[in-house]
Design an enzyme around this catalytic site. Structure first.
Site, PDB file in Angstrom:
ATOM      1  CB  SER A  96      -0.914   0.020   1.234  1.00  0.00           C
ATOM      2  OG  SER A  96      -1.728  -1.122   1.289  1.00  0.00           O
ATOM      3  CG  HIS A 117      -2.293  -0.704  -4.046  1.00  0.00           C
ATOM      4  ND1 HIS A 117      -2.561   0.615  -3.792  1.00  0.00           N
ATOM      5  CD2 HIS A 117      -2.741  -1.399  -2.959  1.00  0.00           C
ATOM      6  CE1 HIS A 117      -3.137   0.729  -2.603  1.00  0.00           C
ATOM      7  NE2 HIS A 117      -3.257  -0.478  -2.094  1.00  0.00           N
ATOM      8  CD  GLU A 129      -2.569   3.493  -6.568  1.00  0.00           C
ATOM      9  OE1 GLU A 129      -2.389   4.708  -6.657  1.00  0.00           O
ATOM     10  OE2 GLU A 129      -2.367   2.857  -5.519  1.00  0.00           O
ATOM     11  CG  ASN A 167      -3.158   3.699   0.572  1.00  0.00           C
ATOM     12  OD1 ASN A 167      -4.308   3.728   0.979  1.00  0.00           O
ATOM     13  ND2 ASN A 167      -2.571   2.569   0.206  1.00  0.00           N
TER      14      ASN A 167
END
Length: 265
Positions: A96, A117, A129, A167
């Site tokens: 992450s 991701h 991602e 994130n």
């Protein structure tokens, strides 16, 4: 790549069994929503081959690491993987926030390392991602991009930077929601309610934090704080306290909400 099976490996038998239990429930939920047929479930499960040995990945074309968001654990996994698989096996990480460039430095042939991701909950969310390390080659990138599309996902390429895009934006929002609860502005239910109909979010930030796992949220915020040296990424003390109390969420444990009592988030 349209006909592939999956080997699920973990060094801990108990964690592996828990993961397989979760996987078994997912097709049933999708069938109830009409997204797959009940008759598809047995075939889906037969494609899974559980293992507790990374050596069983030896013949895989691509391996996706999804262990806890802790640098030393990931380094140990990648170094062992590199000794277990072929030199051309693509090594992807579902990290992450940890630098893919750093991860790639741990293995020979770093051009095969890439970030893949997935968003939570993975069976529902469409985005993947794709994070290119400085060392990532075009072959690894093209493989992961194609696989994402085969899986019915939408791949988006981002640069290797702390938190990537998802994130970097999401975790400060979750952290600030935790601060509003910590400071007594409103209840957890009302904070999430403000963000759902008020901001048109499908799930509130505190319920989403529970789904991700509060321990994971703390780890990501700590990485952002360390990498940027910016106080805006300081983790909310309430998040730290809940994790210390064993209230870390992750879907089946209490976090901001107590799911054993069917609390609505």
């Amino acid at each position: 790549m349209r006909g592939f099976d999956v080997t699920v490996a973990d060094v801990s038998q108990s964690i592996l069994e828990h993961g397989l239990s979760t996987i078994r429930h997912s097709p049933g939920r999708l069938a109830k929503k009409g997204q797959i047929e009940d008759t598809d479930i047995p075939a889906i499960m037969t494609r899974l081959r559980p293992s507790t040995r990374l050596a069983d990945m030896a013949d895989r074309d691509l391996v996706v690491e999804a262990v806890t968001e802790e640098v030393h654990t990931k380094e140990e996994i990648f170094r062992e993987l590199a000794e277990s698989v072929r030199p051309d096996t693509v090594l992807a990480s579902n990290t992450s926030s940890i630098s893919l460039t750093r991860i790639a430095s741990w293995v020979p042939h770093p051009e095969r390392v890439i970030g893949m991701h997935f968003m939570n909950p993975v069976p529902v969310m469409q985005l993947v991602e794709i994070v290119r390390a400085r060392q990532t080659g075009d072959a690894a990138f093209n493989t992961v991009q194609e696989l994402s599309r085969v899986l019915g996902k939408t791949p988006v390429s981002v640069k290797d930077y702390p938190g990537f895009v998802s994130n970097r934006v999401l975790m400060p929002m979750i952290n600030e929601a935790a601060f509003t609860l910590y400071e007594g502005l409103a209840s957890a239910e009302d904070i999430d309610h403000v963000m759902r109909p008020g901001m048109n979010h499908p799930i509130g930030p505190l319920a989403l934090a529970d789904m991700i796992g509060l321990d994971t949220c703390v780890s990501i915020m700590d990485i952002l704080y360390h990498e940027f040296r910016d106080s805006k990424y300081r983790v909310c003390p309430l998040l730290v306290q809940l994790v210390a109390a064993g209230l870390a969420g992750a879907q089946d444990r209490p976090g901001f909400f107590d799911y054993s009592q069917n609390s609505e988030a």
